[in-house]
Design an enzyme around this catalytic site. Structure first.
Site, mmCIF file in Angstrom:
data_model
loop_
_atom_site.group_PDB
_atom_site.id
_atom_site.type_symbol
_atom_site.label_atom_id
_atom_site.label_comp_id
_atom_site.label_asym_id
_atom_site.label_seq_id
_atom_site.Cartn_x
_atom_site.Cartn_y
_atom_site.Cartn_z
ATOM 1 N N HIS A 109 -7.692 -31.631 10.208
ATOM 2 C CA HIS A 109 -7.450 -31.254 11.132
ATOM 3 C C HIS A 109 -8.908 -32.230 12.158
ATOM 4 O O HIS A 109 -8.250 -31.906 13.473
ATOM 5 C CB HIS A 109 -7.699 -29.897 11.711
ATOM 6 C CG HIS A 109 -6.905 -29.635 13.120
ATOM 7 N ND1 HIS A 109 -5.777 -31.297 14.053
ATOM 8 C CD2 HIS A 109 -5.697 -28.893 13.679
ATOM 9 C CE1 HIS A 109 -4.844 -30.324 14.663
ATOM 10 N NE2 HIS A 109 -5.161 -29.116 14.537
ATOM 11 N N ASP A 137 -3.769 -35.011 13.896
ATOM 12 C CA ASP A 137 -3.011 -33.307 15.048
ATOM 13 C C ASP A 137 -2.190 -32.777 14.414
ATOM 14 O O ASP A 137 -1.433 -33.747 13.079
ATOM 15 C CB ASP A 137 -2.996 -33.882 16.053
ATOM 16 C CG ASP A 137 -4.760 -35.172 17.007
ATOM 17 O OD1 ASP A 137 -5.073 -34.125 17.112
ATOM 18 O OD2 ASP A 137 -4.648 -35.490 18.376
#
Length: 407
Positions: A378, A382
């Site tokens: 992450h 995204d």
């Protein structure tokens, strides 16, 4: 002559001398195996450079070996003229005859199991390539032996056959324990998994795919495919690699990695394919997978599997990779969260295909469904990017014509 360890690449600092297959004074032919060095990635076989005999072992089993380090000394010469073993005065021809028949052509895992089960490997016929004795051969021999002979008490059998010292064995007569060191590969896997958890912000997104379109396509063209490509099987992994490459082209961030404060975008597609072996999970890499046909992908994967089972994968085949695919479905896994293979920032998990009820046009029908899992870092990717990437893979699998039409 000096026998040296190979030159390790930068990704491997050192190795462990796993086993010696010849002792000082034993005659050996050129290219016969002398020793095995286990690294974090592969087992490297050290072979005789010429006919001759070992004269000295410099590095004992279990010792750490560095790149290009001398591990033994070797005397070239005719096998018949090889010097006798230091511990006996017998001619060389006599003591080497039995070990040569026993040691040649047996995998390290099979040898270890034979020692634990008390199986004489000289009595076994290997079913592996070139007559190589496999772990399955030893297991069958152990089962047959147990069927015709009374089984000894568990504590007696374990203590007698275990290679460890008595101090490593529990004193309780009916609750036996053994302590053995981790292999280099298992220790490396453990370390890399911890690093991945500590150094990446891992999340996993899931989806499911209707595999009926692909399975229909595969059934319709499988025989013609095998005829056209010299017996190469049309499997699932080749198609998943092809689909993944197409999705990576559309989402280049998933094919990238983090290097310090920079993002490295890879202009190539080196796809790692997880392969399970007796020693643990290894990930050989398909180089430039975007340039390979499905037949070429299937051929390379089949070769990886065969070499992995025989511990023949090279360091080069195990190094690098921009994206990884793992298939837990071959073991029956219905759903899992794959873990990243650093420094990569995404990994795709395939799972078991299972008939499940789904709703199509208001009707409940049974379809062969597979859960897909995408674990991603992450820090770089995204959530919406990861979800769209996985949805793209789903759409390409459910409608393979999209690849040809590039839609």
């Amino acid at each position: 002559m000096e026998i040296k360890a190979p030159t390790f690449p930068e990704s491997i600092e050192d190795g462990t001398l796993a086993a010696w297959h010849r002792q000082p004074g034993e005659a050996v032919r050129r290219d016969e195996m002398l020793a095995e060095i286990e690294t974090d990635k592969v087992v490297i076989e050290i072979v005789a450079p010429r006919d001759g005999a070992l004269t000295e072992i410099v590095k004992a089993e279990g010792e750490t070996v560095e790149s290009d380090e001398v591990i033994a000394r070797f005397e070239p010469g005719a096998v018949a003229d090889a010097p006798p073993a230091a511990s006996t005065g017998e001619p060389v021809g006599e003591p080497i005859s039995a070990p040569a028949a026993v040691e040649v052509g047996i995998s390290p895992a099979a040898r270890k199991l034979a020692e634990e089960e008390g199986i004489d490997i000289a009595t076994l016929n290997g079913s592996g390539r070139g007559g190589r004795i496999t772990k399955a051969d030893v297991s069958r021999a152990a089962s047959m032996s147990a069927a015709v002979a009374p089984a000894p008490a568990p504590a007696v059998r374990e203590i007698a056959s275990a290679p460890e010292s008595p101090a490593d064995i529990s004193p309780l007569s009916d609750r036996v324990e053994r302590r053995v060191p981790m292999t280099r590969l298992r220790a490396s896997i453990a370390q890399r998994l911890l690093e991945a958890q500590h150094n990446a912000a891992m999340l996993t997104t899931f989806n499911e795919v209707n595999m009926e379109p692909f399975m229909t396509l595969r059934a319709r063209h499988r025989d013609a495919f095998e005829r056209a490509h010299n017996g190469t099987r049309l499997g699932f992994m080749g198609f998943f690699v092809r689909v993944s490459v197409e999705a990576l082209k559309r989402f280049p961030l998933v094919n990238a990695c983090i290097d310090g404060d920079e993002i490295v975008y890879h202009g190539f597609y080196d796809i790692g394919v997880a392969v399970s072996t007796e020693r643990g999970l290894v990930v050989p890499v398909l180089r430039d997978a975007d340039t390979l046909s499905i037949a070429q992908i299937e051929e390379q994967i089949a070769g990886f599997g065969a070499r992995a089972r025989d511990n023949k994968l090279t360091i080069e085949e195990m190094t690098g990779g921009t994206f990884t695919i793992s298939n837990g479905g071959v073991f029956g896994s219905l759903l899992s969260t794959p873990i990243l293979n650093p420094p990569q920032t995404a990994i795709l998990g395939m799972h078991k295909i299972e008939q499940r009820p789904v709703v199509e046009e208001g009707e409940i029908v049974a379809r062969p469904m597979m859960y897909l899992a995408l674990t991603y870092d992450h820090r770089l990717i995204d959530g919406q990017e990861a979800v769209r990437f996985l949805v793209t893979i789903k759409e390409l699998l459910e409608d393979p014509a999209r690849i040809l039409l590039e839609i």
